[in-house]
Enzyme design. Sequence first.
Site, PDB file in Angstrom:
ATOM      1  CB  CYS A   1     -12.207  98.831  64.746  1.00  0.00           C
ATOM      2  SG  CYS A   1     -10.884  99.642  65.627  1.00  0.00           S
ATOM      3  CD  GLU A   2     -15.977  97.667  59.728  1.00  0.00           C
ATOM      4  OE1 GLU A   2     -16.468  96.565  59.403  1.00  0.00           O
ATOM      5  OE2 GLU A   2     -16.647  98.672  59.955  1.00  0.00           O
TER       6      GLU A   2
ATOM      7  N   GLY B   1     -11.904 103.964  32.257  1.00  0.00           N
ATOM      8  CA  GLY B   1     -11.387 104.525  33.503  1.00  0.00           C
ATOM      9  C   GLY B   1     -10.168 103.722  33.916  1.00  0.00           C
TER      10      GLY B   1
ATOM     11  NE  ARG C   1     -10.880  98.040  42.551  1.00  0.00           N
ATOM     12  CZ  ARG C   1     -10.547  96.854  42.163  1.00  0.00           C
ATOM     13  NH1 ARG C   1      -9.387  96.333  42.532  1.00  0.00           N
ATOM     14  NH2 ARG C   1     -11.314  96.153  41.367  1.00  0.00           N
TER      15      ARG C   1
ATOM     16  CE1 TYR D   1     -14.070 103.501  39.255  1.00  0.00           C
ATOM     17  CE2 TYR D   1     -12.651 101.849  38.251  1.00  0.00           C
ATOM     18  CZ  TYR D   1     -13.669 102.774  38.150  1.00  0.00           C
ATOM     19  OH  TYR D   1     -14.278 102.985  36.941  1.00  0.00           O
TER      20      TYR D   1
ATOM     21  CD  GLU E   1     -19.194 106.407  28.851  1.00  0.00           C
ATOM     22  OE1 GLU E   1     -19.374 105.644  29.832  1.00  0.00           O
ATOM     23  OE2 GLU E   1     -20.114 107.028  28.317  1.00  0.00           O
TER      24      GLU E   1
HETATM   25  N1  LLP Z   1     -18.713 104.601  32.126  1.00  0.00           N
HETATM   26  C1  LLP Z   1     -19.668 104.444  33.069  1.00  0.00           C
HETATM   27  C2  LLP Z   1     -21.024 104.921  32.799  1.00  0.00           C
HETATM   28  C3  LLP Z   1     -19.335 103.822  34.289  1.00  0.00           C
HETATM   29  O1  LLP Z   1     -20.265 103.653  35.208  1.00  0.00           O
HETATM   30  C4  LLP Z   1     -18.004 103.379  34.508  1.00  0.00           C
HETATM   31  C5  LLP Z   1     -17.632 102.730  35.769  1.00  0.00           C
HETATM   32  C6  LLP Z   1     -17.051 103.599  33.501  1.00  0.00           C
HETATM   33  C7  LLP Z   1     -17.445 104.204  32.311  1.00  0.00           C
HETATM   34  C8  LLP Z   1     -15.613 103.213  33.640  1.00  0.00           C
HETATM   35  O2  LLP Z   1     -15.439 101.851  33.792  1.00  0.00           O
HETATM   36  P1  LLP Z   1     -13.958 101.235  33.778  1.00  0.00           P
HETATM   37  O3  LLP Z   1     -13.385 101.482  32.415  1.00  0.00           O
HETATM   38  O4  LLP Z   1     -13.167 101.906  34.830  1.00  0.00           O
HETATM   39  O5  LLP Z   1     -14.179  99.803  34.066  1.00  0.00           O
HETATM   40  N2  LLP Z   1     -15.292 100.686  42.036  1.00  0.00           N
HETATM   41  C9  LLP Z   1     -15.206  99.556  41.139  1.00  0.00           C
HETATM   42  C10 LLP Z   1     -15.487  99.934  39.718  1.00  0.00           C
HETATM   43  C11 LLP Z   1     -16.810 100.647  39.540  1.00  0.00           C
HETATM   44  C12 LLP Z   1     -17.037 101.063  38.116  1.00  0.00           C
HETATM   45  C13 LLP Z   1     -18.224 101.948  38.002  1.00  0.00           C
HETATM   46  N3  LLP Z   1     -18.470 102.446  36.694  1.00  0.00           N
HETATM   47  C14 LLP Z   1     -13.849  98.902  41.313  1.00  0.00           C
HETATM   48  O6  LLP Z   1     -13.073  99.347  42.137  1.00  0.00           O
HETATM   49  O7  LLP Z   1     -13.565  97.894  40.657  1.00  0.00           O
END
Ligand code: LLP
Length: 413
Positions: free
Chosen positions: A340-341, A273, A310, A368, A271
């Site tokens: 404004c932060e 991202g 981020r 993200y 999975e």
């Molecule tokens: N699978 C599940 C169940 C997840 O909750 C996530 C990410 C992924 C896969 C994908 O993870 P990745 O391969 O992208 O690391 N907003 C944060 C990251 C939050 C990730 C949440 N879950 C940031 O900007 O670093």
Amino acid sequence: MFEYRQGVLHAEAVSLEAIADAHGTPTYVYSRARIEERYRALHEAFGDTPHGIRYAVKANSNLAVLHVLGQLGSGFDIVSCGELERVIAAGGDSTKVVFSGVGKRDDELRLALTHDIECFNIESPAELDRLNAIAEELKTTARVALRVNPDVDPRTHPYISTGLRDNKFGIDVPTALSTYRRAAELPRVGIVGIGCHIGSQLTELAPFAEAIDALMRLVDQLTAEGITFEHVDVGGGLAIRYRDEKVPELNEYAEVIRRALDGRKLKVLLEPGRALVGEAGVLVTRVIYTKDNLGKHFVVVDAAMNDLLRPALYDAWHDVLPVRRRPGNAVSCDVVGPVCESADFLAKGRKLNVRAGDLIAIANAGAYGFGMSSNYNSRNRPAELMIDADECFEVRRRETLADQLALESLPPT
Ligand code: LLP
């Protein structure tokens, strides 16, 4: 994919200067080639190990991004029915969708069942019962895997760590054991797999191995009891290089997973991202002012924390690249937005030589970035563009104030 040509930063063959002139700023710019390259590299790293990539939609849910990945054969990891609707709107295959998340509502479970998704990643015993009941209503069967919380420290930022007992995610190992036994008795669910996702931006491979080992112990025990598994979903979490992190190679990652499976005949679901789209995007922004407060230099740009959260939320590092290099002395400055932060910064303490009107690109903003954007301070969210070689497609137009106001109304006087 983002390179300087004659001193000007380009996305593939298109100048970011030309893009900013034509589309304005702030604007997210994605490289199609980079997304494709990352997908193929991950796919190839797993070679003949049976596997399937289920892109984590939350990282970047623009329809064009989903479409490009779908065309490559990717499935999707979703966490809401909104994400499922996006996958379908992008032409994605709902039978290659896995559904994660601790709080799936009844209507979401129902919609996913209607679309015959590949697997529900169940995050609590209560969710399992709910799904069984809804599947009964619909006279269908749900394929399930339990998302196990293996209590492993992913050694990443605490806000994006998900596989520790203190985190809300998944089902602890002893409860997973009893929940699998119960699932085997339920008429409307069929066990197809087991999974975990222990966190994001993991720069080490050992926590992945540790987590899969914990899953494999469960698999062995349950297999001995007659419960069978087709797949193991290892989640996402692989890091990209934002600054100077040493990041595992995709081949090493694949090898660690293969080794942890230790010959067991399980298909691997992934999975990812960030690892697919993070490096494929930049946020292009224009300098509005520069200013000095008692010798501290600020570069005030037209992008802000509402566009890219981020840095404010995780103190995350993104490289800052001048779109056109300017000769002369660089000075240390903070790159800040108009919100404004005091948390509204994109970068701190960077050596830059820029003036009002200059363009800069915030690097590695493909994951993200837009997805976490908001209208804070009544700012319109940025446009999103996808570059394909020398062509530029507007894949989301810039919001207007009319878009924002359209959802609101005045109370009667
Ligand atoms: N699978 C599940 C169940 C997840 O909750 C996530 C990410 C992924 C896969 C994908 O993870 P990745 O391969 O992208 O690391 N907003 C944060 C990251 C939050 C990730 C949440 N879950 C940031 O900007 O670093």
